[in-house]
Design an enzyme around this catalytic site. Structure first.
Site, PDB file in Angstrom:
ATOM      1  N   GLY A   1      52.412  31.610  37.975  1.00  0.00           N
ATOM      2  CA  GLY A   1      51.428  32.494  38.684  1.00  0.00           C
ATOM      3  C   GLY A   1      50.076  31.596  39.132  1.00  0.00           C
ATOM      4  N   CYS A   2      49.315  32.209  39.874  1.00  0.00           N
ATOM      5  CA  CYS A   2      48.024  31.296  40.054  1.00  0.00           C
ATOM      6  C   CYS A   2      47.181  30.695  39.013  1.00  0.00           C
ATOM      7  CB  CYS A   2      47.157  31.832  41.199  1.00  0.00           C
ATOM      8  SG  CYS A   2      45.965  30.816  42.001  1.00  0.00           S
TER       9      CYS A   2
END
Lengths: 413, 169
Positions: free
Chosen positions: B80-81
């Site tokens: 995920g970021c």
């Protein structure tokens, strides 16, 4: 457009009344907006101007002979006229309107690179740059066979100026540095940076995306070669930004994109380019945003950047003092010269988790790496929680933040 | 599920170790993905405010060592970021067994919920499942792409694993 008078006294309650969004609730709580580093809210004056444009004189600029086109063109050019004194450029045509900071940097990296960067040359950036001021230079270096050099920082988040001095030499073709760090809040000694670069004949690009709304900037006093910033971080609309460049560079660089507006004459054999600033403004611009940025500039001028800076500095000190009283808090970025940004971690908690709980409390902050992954790697952390301050924030906002962080600590640790 | 099974199943609800035990119980009594989702929706309806709900999720995250350390490697990482999620899948007795983990505790709690729903079912049931419980317990914001917490990618990846196994079978 009338020129508004400067407020005699900084009155944050009066300022807040100009920002309609600040009265709304989020998750059934009053909104506490502390994500101004990402984008600022807009005053009624800017919002009204957007409505006025579309209801009264929507039209394409710089071409039509009809009345509405003339009105739109005039309003669009008012923005350029107001930007000149706002940054004190020598000429209006040194102000190029772009989509934003990122496009401005890409434009310089591409066009300056083609004209002035050759194999074996060096470009200097710093360890605290936003990805937008890293990747365009990496692309430029790859294309031109040049090398990217990175000024290291100390634990407080300040540039190592000794290291910078030792990096400069006759191969240095550009120094591209942020004025204020978006992740740490560090205000860099840009005057010294520019002086040292000029001593070896290298121009300097300043990324002022996080500076323009907080500090008075005078491009002539700084003697900076390029200055870039975005409209939406200075209370204006999204989709408009500025590239200031010294005339000598803008004249010497090739155009960025080809198309309408940037040409003087087109034949299939040869096209001659339009003069500055239009040489770099191919295609229909974001007219609405371009026009309405002028209203944001007026708004900032009416409050006064010096008063804004003083207010934000007081809030930053207040917030730093109170946050440091929260157990397990760790500030990331403790430079002596700081502006408007508080990056922190709760030891033992992921920044994402802190952000989720603050959001539930109606507090908007940014969590993550803030598009500065190399900087986060330097600190060995996945990211931070970042609260960033604007002119309309209050001590009550900071109190809500501190209470929220305490709540997050109680739930997470 | 008969009344006795339901009673036994519900007994473990809302306990910090509930999900792990639920998966054991669900294995014994072969509850469907939708039955588990419905149970979770009922469980969450007892929480009066967001704090109670999140405290429960955080507790799930804290209590469950979900993945064998050997699988906490980059090849099992779903980026995920902001938060990282590790996912491991294996095929055992005609069922897909998922284990997963995250570096953020709220994400980890939500990961635990996803695993409790999707793990231990036949590949085809997983492929055909529709995850409606997240919406109904008011956590849909965590599956939004803007959250960038890796959860959305994890759900996609779980279905891809199941689809691959299904095709293989």
């Amino acid at each position: 457009m009338e020129e508004p008078a400067v407020l005699e006294r900084f009155d944050v309650d009066r300022i807040r009344q100009d920002f309609p969004i600040l009265t709304r609730t989020v998750n059934n709580r009053p909104l506490v907006y502390l994500d101004n580093g990402a984008t600022t809210q807009k005053p009624r004056q800017v919002i009204d101007a957007i409505v006025e444009y579309y209801t009264q004189y929507n039209s394409n600029v710089h071409r039509g002979v009809h009345h509405l086109s003339q009105l739109a063109t005039d309003a669009f050019e008012v923005t350029r006229r107001k930007l000149k004194p706002f940054i004190n450029s020598a000429h209006e045509h040194e102000v190029i309107l772009t989509k934003g900071t990122t496009e401005s940097i890409n434009l310089v990296a591409s066009c300056y690179g083609k004209a002035f960067v050759h194999a074996g040359d060096e470009i200097i950036i710093s360890a605290m740059e936003h990805h937008s001021n890293i990747v365009p230079w990496q692309l430029c270096c790859e294309e031109r066979g040049a090398t990217l050099k990175v000024i290291p920082i100390n634990e407080a988040g300040e540039l190592d100026m000794e290291a910078y001095r030792s990096m400069l030499n006759e191969r240095t073709k550009m120094v591209a540095i942020t004025y204020v760090s978006n992740a740490l809040g560090t205000v860099n000694p840009v005057k010294d940076i520019i002086g040292l670069a000029h001593a070896v004949g290298a121009p300097v690009l300043l990324d002022a995306a996080q500076a323009i709304q907080h500090l008075s900037i005078d491009v002539q006093a700084l003697d900076v070669d390029f200055l870039v910033f975005s409209g939406h971080k200075m209370y204006g609309p999204t989709g408009i930004g500025v590239l200031y460049g010294k005339e000598k560079w803008l004249d010497a660089m090739p155009p960025y994109q080809g198309g309408g507006e940037m040409i003087k004459e087109v034949t299939f054999e040869k096209t001659t380019y339009n003069e500055l600033p239009f040489k770099y403004e191919a295609g229909t611009p974001n007219i609405e945003a371009g026009i309405c940025l002028a209203y944001a500039i007026d708004y900032i001028n009416s409050v006064g950047l010096d008063q804004i800076a003083r207010h934000e500095h007081d809030l930053l000190e207040y917030a730093t003092g109170h946050l440091l009283e929260v157990p397990h808090i760790r500030l990331i970025g403790t430079a002596r010269e700081k502006s408007s940004v508080l990056s922190f971690l709760l030891d033992g908690a992921h920044p994402y988790d802190v952000g989720v709980i603050l959001d539930k409390l109606g507090i908007a902050v940014r969590t993550g790496h803030h598009c500065t992954q190399p900087l986060m790697d330097h600190y060995g952390i996945p990211g931070t929680v970042r609260a960033s301050i604007a002119m309309y924030n209050t001590k009550a906002d900071i109190d809500a933040l501190v209470t929220g962080v305490e709540r997050a600590a109680a739930m997470l640790l | 599920m008969n009344e006795q099974q339901r009673c036994c199943y519900k007994f473990f609800s809302r306990k910090s170790i509930a999900l792990r035990l639920k998966s054991v119980v669900s294995n014994l009594i072969k509850v469907s993905i939708n039955e588990i989702q419905n149970e979770l929706i009922e469980d969450f309806s007892f929480f009066e405010d967001w704090m109670a709900k999140y405290e429960y999720i955080i507790q799930l995250g804290k209590d469950l060592p979900l993945i064998d350390e050997q699988y906490k490697r980059d090849e099992y990482l779903i980026k995920g970021c902001q938060s990282k999620v590790w996912l491991h899948a294996e095929h055992r007795d005609g069922k897909v067994i998922f284990t997963a983990d995250s570096d953020a505790i709220i994400t980890k709690g939500l990961v635990a919920l996803m695993v409790s729903v999707l793990s231990n079912h036949a590949p085809q049931e997983i492929v055909e499942s529709e995850l409606y419980f997240i919406d109904q317990i008011g956590l849909q914001e965590h599956l939004s792409p803007t959250r960038a917490n890796g959860l959305l990618s994890m759900v996609k990846q779980m279905k891809l694993y199941a689809a691959a196994l299904n095709a293989h079978v």
